[in-house]
Motif scaffolding. Sequence first.
Motif, PDB file in Angstrom:
ATOM      1  N   PHE A 116       0.854  -1.271   0.046  1.00 26.11           N
ATOM      2  CA  PHE A 116      -0.044  -0.040  -0.086  1.00 26.11           C
ATOM      3  C   PHE A 116       0.983   1.410   0.074  1.00 26.11           C
ATOM      4  N   GLY A 117       0.333   2.391  -0.582  1.00 27.26           N
ATOM      5  CA  GLY A 117       0.960   3.679  -0.463  1.00 27.26           C
ATOM      6  C   GLY A 117       0.344   4.804  -1.167  1.00 27.26           C
ATOM      7  N   GLU A 118       1.055   5.965  -0.879  1.00 24.46           N
ATOM      8  CA  GLU A 118       0.363   7.221  -1.528  1.00 24.46           C
ATOM      9  C   GLU A 118       1.421   8.385  -1.549  1.00 24.46           C
ATOM     10  N   ALA A 119       1.237   8.879  -2.786  1.00 23.01           N
ATOM     11  CA  ALA A 119       1.968  10.096  -2.779  1.00 23.01           C
ATOM     12  C   ALA A 119       1.015  11.261  -3.056  1.00 23.01           C
ATOM     13  N   ALA A 120       1.329  12.421  -2.200  1.00 28.01           N
ATOM     14  CA  ALA A 120       0.523  13.646  -1.981  1.00 28.01           C
ATOM     15  C   ALA A 120       1.209  14.918  -2.404  1.00 28.01           C
ATOM     16  N   HIS A 121       0.486  16.013  -3.115  1.00 26.65           N
ATOM     17  CA  HIS A 121       1.316  17.007  -3.345  1.00 26.65           C
ATOM     18  C   HIS A 121       0.346  18.174  -2.735  1.00 26.65           C
ATOM     19  N   SER A 122       1.180  19.341  -2.144  1.00 28.38           N
ATOM     20  CA  SER A 122       0.004  20.511  -2.220  1.00 28.38           C
ATOM     21  C   SER A 122       0.753  21.523  -3.002  1.00 28.38           C
ATOM     22  N   HIS A 123      -0.157  22.039  -3.984  1.00 29.31           N
ATOM     23  CA  HIS A 123       0.278  22.502  -5.202  1.00 29.31           C
ATOM     24  C   HIS A 123       1.196  24.041  -4.840  1.00 29.31           C
ATOM     25  N   GLY A 124       2.225  24.358  -5.354  1.00 30.99           N
ATOM     26  CA  GLY A 124       3.073  25.345  -4.956  1.00 30.99           C
ATOM     27  C   GLY A 124       3.874  25.222  -3.732  1.00 30.99           C
ATOM     28  N   SER A 125       3.645  24.023  -3.259  1.00 30.54           N
ATOM     29  CA  SER A 125       4.544  23.536  -1.901  1.00 30.54           C
ATOM     30  C   SER A 125       5.239  22.523  -1.882  1.00 30.54           C
ATOM     31  N   GLY A 126       4.753  21.700  -1.046  1.00 28.13           N
ATOM     32  CA  GLY A 126       5.814  20.469  -0.758  1.00 28.13           C
ATOM     33  C   GLY A 126       4.928  19.299  -1.093  1.00 28.13           C
ATOM     34  N   PHE A 127       5.489  17.993  -0.843  1.00 27.94           N
ATOM     35  CA  PHE A 127       5.006  16.762  -1.297  1.00 27.94           C
ATOM     36  C   PHE A 127       4.973  15.736   0.218  1.00 27.94           C
ATOM     37  N   ALA A 128       4.191  14.813   0.368  1.00 28.81           N
ATOM     38  CA  ALA A 128       4.268  13.839   1.069  1.00 28.81           C
ATOM     39  C   ALA A 128       4.020  12.463   0.541  1.00 28.81           C
ATOM     40  N   PHE A 129       4.911  11.437   1.345  1.00 27.34           N
ATOM     41  CA  PHE A 129       4.845  10.120   0.589  1.00 27.34           C
ATOM     42  C   PHE A 129       4.807   9.201   1.669  1.00 27.34           C
ATOM     43  N   ALA A 130       4.120   7.874   1.497  1.00 30.47           N
ATOM     44  CA  ALA A 130       4.030   6.721   2.387  1.00 30.47           C
ATOM     45  C   ALA A 130       3.834   5.648   1.490  1.00 30.47           C
ATOM     46  N   ASN A 131       4.627   4.589   1.963  1.00 30.68           N
ATOM     47  CA  ASN A 131       4.450   3.336   1.603  1.00 30.68           C
ATOM     48  C   ASN A 131       4.899   2.189   2.608  1.00 30.68           C
ATOM     49  N   GLY A 132       3.961   0.997   2.307  1.00 29.61           N
ATOM     50  CA  GLY A 132       4.185  -0.087   3.242  1.00 29.61           C
ATOM     51  C   GLY A 132       3.916  -1.520   2.919  1.00 29.61           C
ATOM     52  N   LEU A 133       4.155  -2.193   3.606  1.00 30.37           N
ATOM     53  CA  LEU A 133       3.575  -3.690   3.382  1.00 30.37           C
ATOM     54  C   LEU A 133       3.223  -4.478   4.574  1.00 30.37           C
ATOM     55  N   ILE A 134       2.307  -5.294   4.520  1.00 28.16           N
ATOM     56  CA  ILE A 134       2.141  -6.271   5.577  1.00 28.16           C
ATOM     57  C   ILE A 134       2.205  -7.802   4.987  1.00 28.16           C
ATOM     58  N   ALA A 135       3.087  -8.660   5.519  1.00 28.04           N
ATOM     59  CA  ALA A 135       3.356  -9.814   4.866  1.00 28.04           C
ATOM     60  C   ALA A 135       3.481 -10.985   6.029  1.00 28.04           C
ATOM     61  N   THR A 136       2.869 -12.048   5.364  1.00 27.88           N
ATOM     62  CA  THR A 136       2.455 -13.248   6.005  1.00 27.88           C
ATOM     63  C   THR A 136       3.830 -14.175   5.682  1.00 27.88           C
ATOM     64  N   LEU A 137       4.944 -14.093   6.860  1.00 28.03           N
ATOM     65  CA  LEU A 137       5.956 -14.913   6.315  1.00 28.03           C
ATOM     66  C   LEU A 137       5.847 -16.189   6.637  1.00 28.03           C
ATOM     67  N   HIS A 138       4.842 -16.726   7.554  1.00 31.99           N
ATOM     68  CA  HIS A 138       4.561 -18.141   8.266  1.00 31.99           C
ATOM     69  C   HIS A 138       3.299 -18.052   8.605  1.00 31.99           C
ATOM     70  N   PRO A 139       2.702 -19.185   8.665  1.00 28.46           N
ATOM     71  CA  PRO A 139       1.330 -19.230   9.307  1.00 28.46           C
ATOM     72  C   PRO A 139       1.260 -18.764  10.690  1.00 28.46           C
ATOM     73  N   HIS A 140       2.482 -18.284  11.259  1.00 27.45           N
ATOM     74  CA  HIS A 140       2.313 -18.067  12.709  1.00 27.45           C
ATOM     75  C   HIS A 140       3.113 -16.850  12.990  1.00 27.45           C
ATOM     76  N   LEU A 141       3.644 -16.188  11.544  1.00 28.67           N
ATOM     77  CA  LEU A 141       4.596 -15.085  11.829  1.00 28.67           C
ATOM     78  C   LEU A 141       4.318 -13.971  10.778  1.00 28.67           C
ATOM     79  N   SER A 142       3.829 -12.697  10.983  1.00 23.43           N
ATOM     80  CA  SER A 142       3.746 -11.675  10.296  1.00 23.43           C
ATOM     81  C   SER A 142       4.498 -10.378  10.382  1.00 23.43           C
TER      82      SER A 142
END
Length: 682
Positions: free
Chosen positions: A399-425
């Motif tokens: 999941f993620g998002e990139a945002a911009h307020s026109h004439g000024s700055g940016f904001a970014f966020a990215n991530g993941l959630i993963a099931t590595l094992h049936p008992h571990l996330s």
Amino acid sequence: MHFSRYIILVIGLLHMYAVSAQTDVDLIVERLTELTAEEVAEDFDFSELIERLDYYQRHPIDLNNTDGRALRDLQFVPQLFIDNLLEHRDRSGKFVAIYELQAIEGLDIELLRLLLPYVTVGVSSSLSDVGMVELLREGEHELMVRYGRILQRRRGYEITDTARSRYLGSPDQVFARYRYQFGRDVQVALNMKKDAGEAFFAGAQRYGFDFYSGSLYIRNQGKLTDVVVGDYALQFGQGLAMWGGLGFGKGAMIQGIAKQATGLRPYTSSNEVLFLRGGAATLAFGHLSVTPFLSLRRLDGSISHMGDSISAVSSLSQAGLHRTPAEVANRGAVQQWVSGTNVQYQYRRLRMGITSYYTRFDKAVEPRQLLRNQYAFRGKALWNTSIYYNHSWRGIYLFGEAAHSHGSGFAFANGLIATLHPHLSLALHYRNYQRNYHSFFSQGLATGSSVSNERGFYSGLVYHPSRKVEWMVYADFFQFPWLRYRVDAPSHGIDMLTQFTFTWYKKANVSVRYRYRKRQENATLELPHRTLGDVSRQQVRVNGQYKLNAIWSMRNRVELSHYQKEGDVTELGLMVYHDVIYKPMHARLSGNMRLAVFGIPGYNTRIYAYENDVLYAYSFPLYHNDGIRAYLNLRYRFARKMDIWLRYATFVYRDVTEVGSGLDAIAGNRRSDIRIQWRWRF
């Protein structure tokens, strides 16, 4: 039907006794809100979440008809599991029983226990061929009135000098709400609220209540999937550009780092901020949906005069209180227009969207000329645009998002959630919010108070070695590239939490939690130049709950809080409480009570503790100083459709002659309040 599905059904029925205990709604609310509550006001209203949970408990979500939106409304169901559920239904056919959920990847026993009371397998209703007479006759009406007040007299009510700041109204708190619902397709909501200290049918509140909020919500009408007229909230992406209403983040449920966007929804909370007023609709065209929206409302703000009859807004208020002459003067001082559109594409497990909107005020926003405000928003208008995505694949949710307020700055966020094992996330999240990024409707994952001037990296793990044991841990490293309040230089810090939980199903559970937070603030020592010092807070909590029988339960907590700042005194606080819960299945009377003892030197070692309350009202009062805390809640059902609640709560402090400060100061060592609530469904 495949033979394996019969096996799954039989296994589910055999395990019914182990997992079908009625979900404790309080547990869900506490998990979602406990860390959020430390960052908001003590009386912040979480009723929007409570109302959703109560509704879906009375009208469970049909697993064979849901498109996932209602499951997202619950806030505690991971999107990865929702995607797996929808794919399982497409591949294997309709569900034959709710216990078939156990065959879906990503479901642990704790999530199943929380989810069961909110889902069913059946046929959903719709508005097709429904006339107006049937709407009125078959719909569900609910009327609720709540009254409360602090019993002791506060200083603000005793001042009679009109030249001084004072409270203009009575200490009574009144809240009334009306709801009408026809299935899930029609909802009418009306809220009316008077805070303590506000006038009632007098002065600035000559029309009665200080705050009115209402909406008409219709959904599932062909291509028109949602439409709201009145007050509404929009939630898109990860909250960097547009997010109204409640939002959650870091907590004991690590999936909270991925925002569960619900799109367009009516605004039904009593909070007087964080919403839009006007109209919005979502139209679906195959895999594409479009949500245009328009809002016009007045906001509270402090007005400053720039000369030549030009006025500006030095700050926008988020309190929603109109008790004193100054607060009344700031009421509705600024007019805000918002218009924009969201376009979203969804195909199977992939969702992508773009949001663009324009905000305009009738007066320019001009913050005080302080160095920390160098990059703050100034002007009358702001244009925001963001692009977001989320996608799940083989046990990984991106999941993620990139945002911009026109004439000024940016904001970014990215991530993941993963099931590595049936008992571990595993959960990972990176954010970068530039110091000159601006948005008036953002609620992204953040340590600071806004989506601006922050960089951070979050990582968390959840381990389930068995059905009885859960261990979670997260670490969040963050930086503030520019100055902040009480921080006159760039700074950094860390937030860590770990929790171990052991559960005896239907009988008891115990959890041990440790949290460590370190950040920088201006040093206490007087030096020729300003320097920063490290500030650390540590908390240890041991929490346990035991069910004596089908009627009585006990709950206990011991919590330690440690505060240390370079060049300052170290503080150590302790709080212990014991709860008794009386909840017979079909009896008219139920209730709960608490007795807490605390010794906390001051505000720096404050401890927040979740409290049960009347329906739709939950509180997180802060404990500080030395004393005891007690409360008693009672509920009596007169009939199937009528209830009354009574609550009494008190703080009794030791070795103090005054409680509170300013206009809220109370002579003596006690602060008590009562609350009475009546509800009628018809």
